[in-house]
Design a protein around this motif. Structure first.
Motif, PDB file in Angstrom:
ATOM      1  N   GLY A   1      43.141  67.071  61.761  1.00  0.00           N
ATOM      2  CA  GLY A   1      42.027  67.287  61.098  1.00  0.00           C
ATOM      3  C   GLY A   1      40.889  67.667  62.267  1.00  0.00           C
ATOM      4  O   GLY A   1      41.057  67.022  63.358  1.00  0.00           O
ATOM      5  N   SER A   2      39.856  68.470  61.764  1.00  0.00           N
ATOM      6  CA  SER A   2      38.835  68.862  62.829  1.00  0.00           C
ATOM      7  C   SER A   2      37.802  69.382  62.001  1.00  0.00           C
ATOM      8  O   SER A   2      37.912  69.923  60.797  1.00  0.00           O
ATOM      9  CB  SER A   2      39.338  69.954  63.780  1.00  0.00           C
ATOM     10  OG  SER A   2      39.589  71.114  63.212  1.00  0.00           O
ATOM     11  N   THR A   3      36.439  69.384  62.401  1.00  0.00           N
ATOM     12  CA  THR A   3      35.491  70.044  61.761  1.00  0.00           C
ATOM     13  C   THR A   3      35.063  71.357  62.429  1.00  0.00           C
ATOM     14  O   THR A   3      34.883  71.369  63.642  1.00  0.00           O
ATOM     15  CB  THR A   3      34.294  69.143  61.774  1.00  0.00           C
ATOM     16  OG1 THR A   3      34.754  68.083  60.981  1.00  0.00           O
ATOM     17  CG2 THR A   3      32.944  69.878  60.860  1.00  0.00           C
ATOM     18  N   GLU A   4      34.880  72.571  61.692  1.00  0.00           N
ATOM     19  CA  GLU A   4      34.377  73.561  62.178  1.00  0.00           C
ATOM     20  C   GLU A   4      32.910  73.833  61.722  1.00  0.00           C
ATOM     21  O   GLU A   4      32.778  74.065  60.515  1.00  0.00           O
ATOM     22  CB  GLU A   4      35.204  74.954  61.788  1.00  0.00           C
ATOM     23  CG  GLU A   4      34.741  76.269  62.310  1.00  0.00           C
ATOM     24  CD  GLU A   4      35.539  77.464  61.688  1.00  0.00           C
ATOM     25  OE1 GLU A   4      35.074  78.602  61.984  1.00  0.00           O
ATOM     26  OE2 GLU A   4      36.571  77.160  60.988  1.00  0.00           O
ATOM     27  N   TRP A   5      32.149  73.776  62.654  1.00  0.00           N
ATOM     28  CA  TRP A   5      30.760  74.123  62.223  1.00  0.00           C
ATOM     29  C   TRP A   5      30.380  75.667  61.987  1.00  0.00           C
ATOM     30  O   TRP A   5      30.777  76.357  63.183  1.00  0.00           O
ATOM     31  CB  TRP A   5      29.672  73.493  62.996  1.00  0.00           C
ATOM     32  CG  TRP A   5      29.915  72.071  62.824  1.00  0.00           C
ATOM     33  CD1 TRP A   5      30.283  71.122  63.681  1.00  0.00           C
ATOM     34  CD2 TRP A   5      29.130  71.180  61.811  1.00  0.00           C
ATOM     35  NE1 TRP A   5      30.429  69.677  63.215  1.00  0.00           N
ATOM     36  CE2 TRP A   5      29.400  69.987  62.019  1.00  0.00           C
ATOM     37  CE3 TRP A   5      28.184  71.505  60.632  1.00  0.00           C
ATOM     38  CZ2 TRP A   5      29.024  68.900  61.175  1.00  0.00           C
ATOM     39  CZ3 TRP A   5      27.813  70.707  59.913  1.00  0.00           C
ATOM     40  CH2 TRP A   5      28.202  69.246  60.332  1.00  0.00           C
ATOM     41  N   CYS A   6      29.759  76.228  61.282  1.00  0.00           N
ATOM     42  CA  CYS A   6      29.659  77.641  60.922  1.00  0.00           C
ATOM     43  C   CYS A   6      28.036  77.853  60.886  1.00  0.00           C
ATOM     44  O   CYS A   6      27.184  76.990  61.461  1.00  0.00           O
ATOM     45  CB  CYS A   6      30.108  78.041  59.649  1.00  0.00           C
ATOM     46  SG  CYS A   6      32.232  77.823  59.626  1.00  0.00           S
ATOM     47  N   GLU A   7      27.672  78.802  60.326  1.00  0.00           N
ATOM     48  CA  GLU A   7      26.242  79.490  60.304  1.00  0.00           C
ATOM     49  C   GLU A   7      25.328  78.589  59.368  1.00  0.00           C
ATOM     50  O   GLU A   7      25.826  78.046  58.517  1.00  0.00           O
ATOM     51  CB  GLU A   7      26.030  80.861  60.029  1.00  0.00           C
ATOM     52  CG  GLU A   7      26.510  81.132  58.465  1.00  0.00           C
ATOM     53  CD  GLU A   7      28.041  81.309  58.029  1.00  0.00           C
ATOM     54  OE1 GLU A   7      28.205  81.360  56.828  1.00  0.00           O
ATOM     55  OE2 GLU A   7      28.690  80.853  58.857  1.00  0.00           O
ATOM     56  N   PRO A   8      23.898  78.608  59.667  1.00  0.00           N
ATOM     57  CA  PRO A   8      22.939  77.802  58.914  1.00  0.00           C
ATOM     58  C   PRO A   8      23.094  78.467  57.586  1.00  0.00           C
ATOM     59  O   PRO A   8      23.448  79.392  57.519  1.00  0.00           O
ATOM     60  CB  PRO A   8      21.802  77.997  59.682  1.00  0.00           C
ATOM     61  CG  PRO A   8      22.078  78.410  61.260  1.00  0.00           C
ATOM     62  CD  PRO A   8      23.413  79.003  60.819  1.00  0.00           C
ATOM     63  N   VAL A   9      22.622  77.567  56.677  1.00  0.00           N
ATOM     64  CA  VAL A   9      22.264  77.910  55.170  1.00  0.00           C
ATOM     65  C   VAL A   9      21.209  78.794  55.524  1.00  0.00           C
ATOM     66  O   VAL A   9      20.108  78.635  55.941  1.00  0.00           O
ATOM     67  CB  VAL A   9      22.008  76.686  54.147  1.00  0.00           C
ATOM     68  CG1 VAL A   9      21.732  77.470  52.899  1.00  0.00           C
ATOM     69  CG2 VAL A   9      23.445  76.150  54.237  1.00  0.00           C
ATOM     70  N   ASP A  10      21.194  80.115  54.559  1.00  0.00           N
ATOM     71  CA  ASP A  10      20.145  81.190  54.805  1.00  0.00           C
ATOM     72  C   ASP A  10      18.874  80.606  54.256  1.00  0.00           C
ATOM     73  O   ASP A  10      18.822  80.019  52.974  1.00  0.00           O
ATOM     74  CB  ASP A  10      20.551  82.402  54.037  1.00  0.00           C
ATOM     75  CG  ASP A  10      19.628  83.518  54.184  1.00  0.00           C
ATOM     76  OD1 ASP A  10      19.079  83.560  53.251  1.00  0.00           O
ATOM     77  OD2 ASP A  10      19.226  84.127  55.070  1.00  0.00           O
TER      78      ASP A  10
END
Length: 135
Positions: free
Chosen positions: A119-128
């Motif tokens: 398991g791992s968490t991938e952080w992506c772009e902010p919510v527009d």
């Protein structure tokens, strides 16, 4: 809603150390770091986390238990869902999503990590901002 009133069961905790993955201010109180990881997360009005994915080869994902206030949950490509106290959200592994408070309310939830293999968490772009503003 006053920040001292909304938190009725658990201490709000300190400013979230993962704040770089949030728009606005949130607070984190880790309730359990053994067996099953459980964090009490409190969002100020307008605060939300970035899009993110809880990856896992087997098992995994996250469960949100909304304790107080109002918030939003959205999976990539689907409409946002309004959350209120008592709501439960089961987030499957490998699903891109975000969650946070509404514009005019604090939101407090327990974030429960479902045990996972690799398991791992991938952080992506902010919510527009414009998308969030339309909710």
């Amino acid at each position: 809603m006053d920040k001292d009133i909304i938190n009725k069961i658990f201490d709000r905790g300190a400013i979230n150390p993962y704040g770089k993955y949030f728009v606005g201010t949130s607070y984190l109180n880790m309730l359990s770091t053994q067996q099953v990881i459980i964090g009490n997360v409190t969002f100020e009005p307008k605060c939300r986390n970035n899009w993110h994915i809880h990856h896992a080869d087997k098992g995994g994902g996250q469960i949100l238990l909304v304790l107080s206030g109002k918030g939003w949950y959205q999976e990539w490509g689907k409409p946002a869902q309004l959350l209120k106290a008592g709501d439960v959200v089961n987030i499957p592994a490998n699903v891109k999503h975000w969650h946070g408070a509404t514009k005019d309310s604090w939101c407090e939830h327990l974030a429960i990590e479902v045990p996972a293999e690799n398991g791992s968490t991938e952080w992506c772009e902010p919510v527009d901002d414009s998308q969030y503003g339309k909710l």
